[in-house]
Scaffold this active site. Structure first.
Site, PDB file in Angstrom:
ATOM      1  N   GLY A  31       0.789  -1.333  -0.116  1.00  0.00           N
ATOM      2  CA  GLY A  31       0.019   0.140  -0.125  1.00  0.00           C
ATOM      3  C   GLY A  31       0.726   1.289   0.050  1.00  0.00           C
ATOM      4  O   GLY A  31       2.004   0.983  -0.256  1.00  0.00           O
ATOM      5  N   HIS A  37       3.966   1.472  -8.058  1.00  0.00           N
ATOM      6  CA  HIS A  37       3.143   0.497  -8.111  1.00  0.00           C
ATOM      7  C   HIS A  37       1.998   0.399  -9.479  1.00  0.00           C
ATOM      8  O   HIS A  37       1.888  -0.643  -9.936  1.00  0.00           O
ATOM      9  CB  HIS A  37       2.251   0.711  -6.704  1.00  0.00           C
ATOM     10  CG  HIS A  37       3.075   0.650  -5.557  1.00  0.00           C
ATOM     11  ND1 HIS A  37       3.079   1.594  -4.562  1.00  0.00           N
ATOM     12  CD2 HIS A  37       3.606  -0.460  -4.727  1.00  0.00           C
ATOM     13  CE1 HIS A  37       3.918   1.458  -3.663  1.00  0.00           C
ATOM     14  NE2 HIS A  37       4.216   0.012  -3.803  1.00  0.00           N
ATOM     15  N   GLU A 148      11.600  -4.122 -10.144  1.00  0.00           N
ATOM     16  CA  GLU A 148      13.121  -4.107  -9.747  1.00  0.00           C
ATOM     17  C   GLU A 148      13.695  -3.272  -8.851  1.00  0.00           C
ATOM     18  O   GLU A 148      14.807  -3.381  -8.508  1.00  0.00           O
ATOM     19  CB  GLU A 148      13.922  -3.706 -11.359  1.00  0.00           C
ATOM     20  CG  GLU A 148      13.736  -5.014 -12.095  1.00  0.00           C
ATOM     21  CD  GLU A 148      14.322  -4.574 -13.775  1.00  0.00           C
ATOM     22  OE1 GLU A 148      14.796  -3.663 -13.850  1.00  0.00           O
ATOM     23  OE2 GLU A 148      14.223  -5.609 -14.436  1.00  0.00           O
ATOM     24  N   LYS A 149      12.952  -2.482  -8.457  1.00  0.00           N
ATOM     25  CA  LYS A 149      13.161  -1.703  -7.164  1.00  0.00           C
ATOM     26  C   LYS A 149      13.888  -2.458  -6.219  1.00  0.00           C
ATOM     27  O   LYS A 149      14.768  -2.155  -5.293  1.00  0.00           O
ATOM     28  CB  LYS A 149      12.066  -0.658  -6.760  1.00  0.00           C
ATOM     29  CG  LYS A 149      12.167  -0.247  -5.238  1.00  0.00           C
ATOM     30  CD  LYS A 149      12.973   1.002  -5.639  1.00  0.00           C
ATOM     31  CE  LYS A 149      12.772   1.843  -4.260  1.00  0.00           C
ATOM     32  NZ  LYS A 149      12.970   1.213  -2.923  1.00  0.00           N
ATOM     33  N   ARG A 187       8.271   4.872   1.280  1.00  0.00           N
ATOM     34  CA  ARG A 187       8.846   5.376   2.442  1.00  0.00           C
ATOM     35  C   ARG A 187       9.385   6.953   2.281  1.00  0.00           C
ATOM     36  O   ARG A 187       9.774   7.595   3.189  1.00  0.00           O
ATOM     37  CB  ARG A 187      10.109   4.674   2.885  1.00  0.00           C
ATOM     38  CG  ARG A 187       9.852   3.422   3.470  1.00  0.00           C
ATOM     39  CD  ARG A 187      10.944   2.543   4.165  1.00  0.00           C
ATOM     40  NE  ARG A 187      10.612   1.417   4.932  1.00  0.00           N
ATOM     41  CZ  ARG A 187      10.367   0.277   4.375  1.00  0.00           C
ATOM     42  NH1 ARG A 187      10.457  -0.132   3.341  1.00  0.00           N
ATOM     43  NH2 ARG A 187      10.030  -0.832   5.488  1.00  0.00           N
TER      44      ARG A 187
HETATM   45  P1  AMP Z   1       5.971  -2.449  -1.764  1.00  0.00           P
HETATM   46  O1  AMP Z   1       4.653  -1.758  -1.630  1.00  0.00           O
HETATM   47  O2  AMP Z   1       7.131  -1.573  -1.318  1.00  0.00           O
HETATM   48  O3  AMP Z   1       6.082  -3.797  -1.095  1.00  0.00           O
HETATM   49  O4  AMP Z   1       6.007  -2.805  -3.317  1.00  0.00           O
HETATM   50  C1  AMP Z   1       5.285  -3.439  -4.035  1.00  0.00           C
HETATM   51  C2  AMP Z   1       5.700  -3.836  -5.254  1.00  0.00           C
HETATM   52  O5  AMP Z   1       5.920  -2.382  -6.031  1.00  0.00           O
HETATM   53  C3  AMP Z   1       7.267  -4.401  -5.172  1.00  0.00           C
HETATM   54  O6  AMP Z   1       7.210  -5.387  -6.361  1.00  0.00           O
HETATM   55  C4  AMP Z   1       8.164  -3.482  -5.494  1.00  0.00           C
HETATM   56  O7  AMP Z   1       9.523  -3.651  -6.237  1.00  0.00           O
HETATM   57  C5  AMP Z   1       7.254  -2.213  -6.593  1.00  0.00           C
HETATM   58  N1  AMP Z   1       7.761  -1.088  -6.341  1.00  0.00           N
HETATM   59  C6  AMP Z   1       7.882  -0.231  -5.555  1.00  0.00           C
HETATM   60  N2  AMP Z   1       8.567   0.983  -5.737  1.00  0.00           N
HETATM   61  C7  AMP Z   1       8.614   1.033  -7.261  1.00  0.00           C
HETATM   62  C8  AMP Z   1       9.313   1.618  -8.226  1.00  0.00           C
HETATM   63  N3  AMP Z   1       9.470   2.936  -7.823  1.00  0.00           N
HETATM   64  N4  AMP Z   1       9.176   1.282  -9.597  1.00  0.00           N
HETATM   65  C9  AMP Z   1       8.604  -0.046  -9.884  1.00  0.00           C
HETATM   66  N5  AMP Z   1       8.250  -0.760  -8.837  1.00  0.00           N
HETATM   67  C10 AMP Z   1       8.117  -0.429  -7.492  1.00  0.00           C
END
Ligand code: AMP
Length: 284
Positions: A31, A37, A148-149, A187
């Site tokens: 979220g 995302h 890929e982040k 974050r």
């Molecule tokens: P998170 O909500 O941070 O657990 O991220 C959920 C998904 O979104 C994960 O597969 C992350 O790698 C991807 N994600 C987060 N930030 C980015 C970004 N800046 N660019 C591409 N994918 C992202």
């Protein structure tokens, strides 16, 4: 967009989709959604699948209770953003819904879980793998999309799918950045204006390293990048690593044909940030 907070109601919907012969594309998130995302949802839509996004802040992948407590939660805004890109369904379960029983699963991802993020966030990858497997069991997607982040996470999920022989295609998606180069992250909302300016050094270092690698040795690039990041006293560097893009083993000499990436983790104030960039592409 349809919204589900229980496994039972989501399953009834997914069953209907399967009966209609639809393929399911799954995008797990925690979220506080942003364009990074949404790029995953858009990528899934290219595959002509029904898109199911989950929003679940997974307590067992946090090794710091303050980080878990302060993790941004913005469900109403998330719903608006998902609707703006035409996501088909949102799953936002409670912790009890995901973990009705005590978690007692331990994966062994070998070297992949001991290097970089694994070394700095003990237990993180096991917690991540447990929730991803549980979500895969619930959603039973045909495709799942990861950024890929979190490159090490993406690599470990690919390994888990192979290890467990899951019939899911994992699709890695490029990092979406702010105009100044900062990788988008939930974050980032914790960064002050000054800290956001300081954080630009991360992507700048990665981009300069990518240029420098054309003429300098790995060692020279690594030494320069570490000094460059440390030159800003606001930055507390955890690691700068150059590693291959498949096994994430540190690379000392240039290897022909292999993808080589740089990885950074650091703190600015109380906020921990990670970023990565491919320095040398794999040869086809
Ligand atoms: P998170 O909500 O941070 O657990 O991220 C959920 C998904 O979104 C994960 O597969 C992350 O790698 C991807 N994600 C987060 N930030 C980015 C970004 N800046 N660019 C591409 N994918 C992202």
């Amino acid at each position: 967009m349809l919204k589900f907070d229980t496994v039972e109601t989501l399953n009834a919907y997914l069953q209907e989709l399967k009966n209609d012969g639809c393929k399911i594309g799954f995008i797990p998130t925690m979220g506080a959604l942003h364009q990074g995302h949404l790029s995953l949802i858009n990528r899934a839509k290219e595959d002509k699948v029904k898109t199911v996004c989950s929003v679940f802040v997974n307590p067992i992948q946090f090794n710091n209770s303050n980080d878990l407590k302060n993790y941004p939660r913005t469900l109403d805004a998330d719903v608006d953003l998902l609707e703006s890109v035409g996501c088909d369904a949102l799953f936002f379960p409670s912790v009890d819904e995901i973990y009705p029983n005590k978690v007692n699963t331990f994966y062994n991802f070998g070297y992949l879980e001991t290097t970089m993020e694994g070394a700095h966030r003990k237990g993180h990858f096991n917690g991540m793998a447990v929730v991803v497997k549980r979500l895969f069991d619930i959603v039973k997607p045909d495709f799942a999309y990861f950024g890929e982040k979190d490159y090490q996470q993406l690599t470990i999920v690919k390994m888990m799918v192979k290890m467990l022989n899951l019939p899911i295609r994992i699709v890695g998606c490029p990092i979406i950045r702010e105009a100044d180069g900062l990788a988008m992250s939930s974050r980032n909302v914790h960064l002050s204006a000054q800290e956001k300016t300081d954080a630009v050094l991360i992507s700048q270092t990665l981009m300069e390293a990518k240029e420098m690698i054309k003429t300098k040795s790995m060692h020279e690039v690594k030494e320069w990048a570490i000094n460059n990041l440390k030159s800003n006293p606001a930055i507390e560097l955890e690691y700068f690593e150059i590693a291959d893009g498949t096994y994430l083993k540190p690379v000392i000499d240039k290897m022909d044909g292999e993808s080589i990436r740089a990885f950074i983790a650091l703190k600015i104030g109380k906020t921990r940030l990670i970023d990565t960039m491919e320095l040398i592409g794999a040869k086809a």
